[in-house]
Motif scaffolding. Structure first.
Motif, mmCIF file in Angstrom:
data_model
loop_
_atom_site.group_PDB
_atom_site.id
_atom_site.type_symbol
_atom_site.label_atom_id
_atom_site.label_comp_id
_atom_site.label_asym_id
_atom_site.label_seq_id
_atom_site.Cartn_x
_atom_site.Cartn_y
_atom_site.Cartn_z
ATOM 1 N N ILE A 86 0.685 -0.939 -0.210
ATOM 2 C CA ILE A 86 0.073 0.116 -0.306
ATOM 3 C C ILE A 86 1.065 1.583 0.398
ATOM 4 O O ILE A 86 0.881 1.913 -0.654
ATOM 5 C CB ILE A 86 -0.840 0.291 0.720
ATOM 6 C CG1 ILE A 86 -2.001 -1.003 0.756
ATOM 7 C CG2 ILE A 86 -1.552 1.248 1.142
ATOM 8 C CD1 ILE A 86 -3.133 -1.734 2.281
ATOM 9 N N PHE A 87 1.358 1.503 0.869
ATOM 10 C CA PHE A 87 2.971 1.962 0.826
ATOM 11 C C PHE A 87 3.668 2.582 -0.428
ATOM 12 O O PHE A 87 3.750 3.730 -1.531
ATOM 13 C CB PHE A 87 3.958 2.169 1.687
ATOM 14 C CG PHE A 87 4.728 3.593 1.914
ATOM 15 C CD1 PHE A 87 5.023 4.671 2.588
ATOM 16 C CD2 PHE A 87 5.707 3.309 0.808
ATOM 17 C CE1 PHE A 87 5.614 5.725 2.763
ATOM 18 C CE2 PHE A 87 7.050 3.787 1.182
ATOM 19 C CZ PHE A 87 7.185 5.379 1.905
ATOM 20 N N ASN A 88 4.164 1.587 -1.039
ATOM 21 C CA ASN A 88 4.437 1.513 -2.401
ATOM 22 C C ASN A 88 3.288 2.506 -3.965
ATOM 23 O O ASN A 88 3.640 2.262 -4.830
ATOM 24 C CB ASN A 88 5.332 -0.090 -2.554
ATOM 25 C CG ASN A 88 6.258 0.511 -2.672
ATOM 26 O OD1 ASN A 88 7.347 1.390 -2.813
ATOM 27 N ND2 ASN A 88 7.278 -0.910 -2.195
ATOM 28 N N VAL A 89 2.093 2.186 -4.020
ATOM 29 C CA VAL A 89 1.490 1.945 -4.577
ATOM 30 C C VAL A 89 1.090 4.061 -4.379
ATOM 31 O O VAL A 89 0.573 4.835 -5.486
ATOM 32 C CB VAL A 89 -0.225 1.294 -4.103
ATOM 33 C CG1 VAL A 89 -1.642 2.443 -4.612
ATOM 34 C CG2 VAL A 89 -0.066 0.302 -4.493
ATOM 35 N N LEU A 90 1.126 4.332 -3.083
ATOM 36 C CA LEU A 90 0.447 5.521 -2.820
ATOM 37 C C LEU A 90 1.676 6.340 -3.007
ATOM 38 O O LEU A 90 2.008 7.212 -3.574
ATOM 39 C CB LEU A 90 0.579 6.085 -1.476
ATOM 40 C CG LEU A 90 -0.958 5.208 -0.256
ATOM 41 C CD1 LEU A 90 -1.199 5.910 0.584
ATOM 42 C CD2 LEU A 90 -2.052 5.974 -1.645
ATOM 43 N N ARG A 91 3.122 5.522 -3.108
ATOM 44 C CA ARG A 91 4.080 6.557 -4.069
ATOM 45 C C ARG A 91 4.685 6.174 -5.596
ATOM 46 O O ARG A 91 4.449 7.054 -5.794
ATOM 47 C CB ARG A 91 5.263 5.525 -3.165
ATOM 48 C CG ARG A 91 6.729 5.883 -3.286
ATOM 49 C CD ARG A 91 7.947 5.305 -2.544
ATOM 50 N NE ARG A 91 8.434 4.248 -3.451
ATOM 51 C CZ ARG A 91 8.753 3.470 -4.164
ATOM 52 N NH1 ARG A 91 9.745 4.687 -4.710
ATOM 53 N NH2 ARG A 91 9.306 2.885 -5.008
ATOM 54 N N GLY A 92 4.058 5.547 -5.627
ATOM 55 C CA GLY A 92 3.758 5.843 -7.417
ATOM 56 C C GLY A 92 3.117 6.324 -7.776
ATOM 57 O O GLY A 92 3.541 6.750 -9.083
ATOM 58 N N GLY A 94 2.251 9.065 -6.245
ATOM 59 C CA GLY A 94 3.427 10.690 -6.280
ATOM 60 C C GLY A 94 2.272 11.199 -4.762
ATOM 61 O O GLY A 94 2.763 12.219 -4.512
ATOM 62 N N VAL A 95 1.871 10.146 -3.834
ATOM 63 C CA VAL A 95 0.479 11.333 -2.960
ATOM 64 C C VAL A 95 1.902 11.085 -1.907
ATOM 65 O O VAL A 95 1.856 12.413 -0.826
ATOM 66 C CB VAL A 95 0.092 10.195 -1.944
ATOM 67 C CG1 VAL A 95 -0.833 10.694 -1.178
ATOM 68 C CG2 VAL A 95 -1.170 9.607 -3.837
ATOM 69 N N ILE A 96 2.363 9.852 -1.437
ATOM 70 C CA ILE A 96 3.863 10.093 -0.536
ATOM 71 C C ILE A 96 5.401 10.008 -1.786
ATOM 72 O O ILE A 96 5.401 8.942 -2.727
ATOM 73 C CB ILE A 96 3.668 9.175 0.168
ATOM 74 C CG1 ILE A 96 2.390 8.839 0.562
ATOM 75 C CG2 ILE A 96 5.082 8.527 1.285
ATOM 76 C CD1 ILE A 96 1.984 7.152 1.418
ATOM 77 N N TRP A 97 6.112 10.695 -0.945
ATOM 78 C CA TRP A 97 7.985 11.080 -0.658
ATOM 79 C C TRP A 97 8.087 11.501 -2.662
ATOM 80 O O TRP A 97 8.361 11.594 -3.292
ATOM 81 C CB TRP A 97 8.567 9.442 -0.893
ATOM 82 C CG TRP A 97 8.602 9.317 0.532
ATOM 83 C CD1 TRP A 97 8.916 9.899 1.826
ATOM 84 C CD2 TRP A 97 9.032 8.466 0.443
ATOM 85 N NE1 TRP A 97 9.151 9.286 2.452
ATOM 86 C CE2 TRP A 97 9.493 8.291 1.813
ATOM 87 C CE3 TRP A 97 10.247 6.780 0.695
ATOM 88 C CZ2 TRP A 97 10.161 7.502 2.450
ATOM 89 C CZ3 TRP A 97 10.623 6.051 0.923
ATOM 90 C CH2 TRP A 97 10.679 6.234 1.863
ATOM 91 N N GLY A 98 6.508 12.081 -3.339
ATOM 92 C CA GLY A 98 6.870 12.268 -4.589
ATOM 93 C C GLY A 98 7.163 14.322 -5.041
ATOM 94 O O GLY A 98 7.413 14.343 -3.590
ATOM 95 N N PRO A 99 7.890 13.997 -5.991
ATOM 96 C CA PRO A 99 8.839 14.910 -6.985
ATOM 97 C C PRO A 99 7.758 17.205 -6.191
ATOM 98 O O PRO A 99 8.080 17.793 -6.340
ATOM 99 C CB PRO A 99 9.050 14.728 -7.506
ATOM 100 C CG PRO A 99 8.695 13.999 -8.908
ATOM 101 C CD PRO A 99 8.009 12.926 -6.743
#
Length: 100
Positions: A86-92, A94-99
């Motif tokens: 789930i963390f990776n989906v959110l990161r993918g 751009g919700v988390i750790w996005g530029p």
């Protein structure tokens, strides 16, 4: 509770979920209109491996409920795979750790 109590599905789910941190195909689009900058970011690797890891982890959770021995360790590893996925989906997305 030991490593030998783990079934194959939680192991695979955890590995697939972690692969979202390793492989990435990213797109970053920025545009400026009338002084307003818009940004769009997607990491397809994190999105793909995260979704697959979360799905396999949830299957591992269901399978672990029917086990007699090693139930707790299978539930924990499968749960970790779901959370990382789930963390990776959110990161993918751009919700988390996005530029952006």
């Amino acid at each position: 509770m030991s490593y030998s109590d783990l079934t194959t599905l939680p192991k695979v789910a955890l590995i697939v979920a972690i692969l979202g941190f390793v492989f990435g195909v990213q797109t970053l689009t920025t545009s400026t209109v009338n002084g307003v900058t818009q940004c769009s970011f997607i990491d397809y690797g994190a999105l793909l491996f995260g979704a697959a890891g979360a799905f396999l982890g949830s299957l591992g959770e269901v399978k672990a409920l029917s086990l007699v021995e090693g139930k707790l360790v299978n539930l924990m590893v499968s749960g970790a795979a779901v959370m990382i996925g789930i963390f990776n989906v959110l990161r993918g997305l751009g919700v988390i750790w996005g530029p952006c």
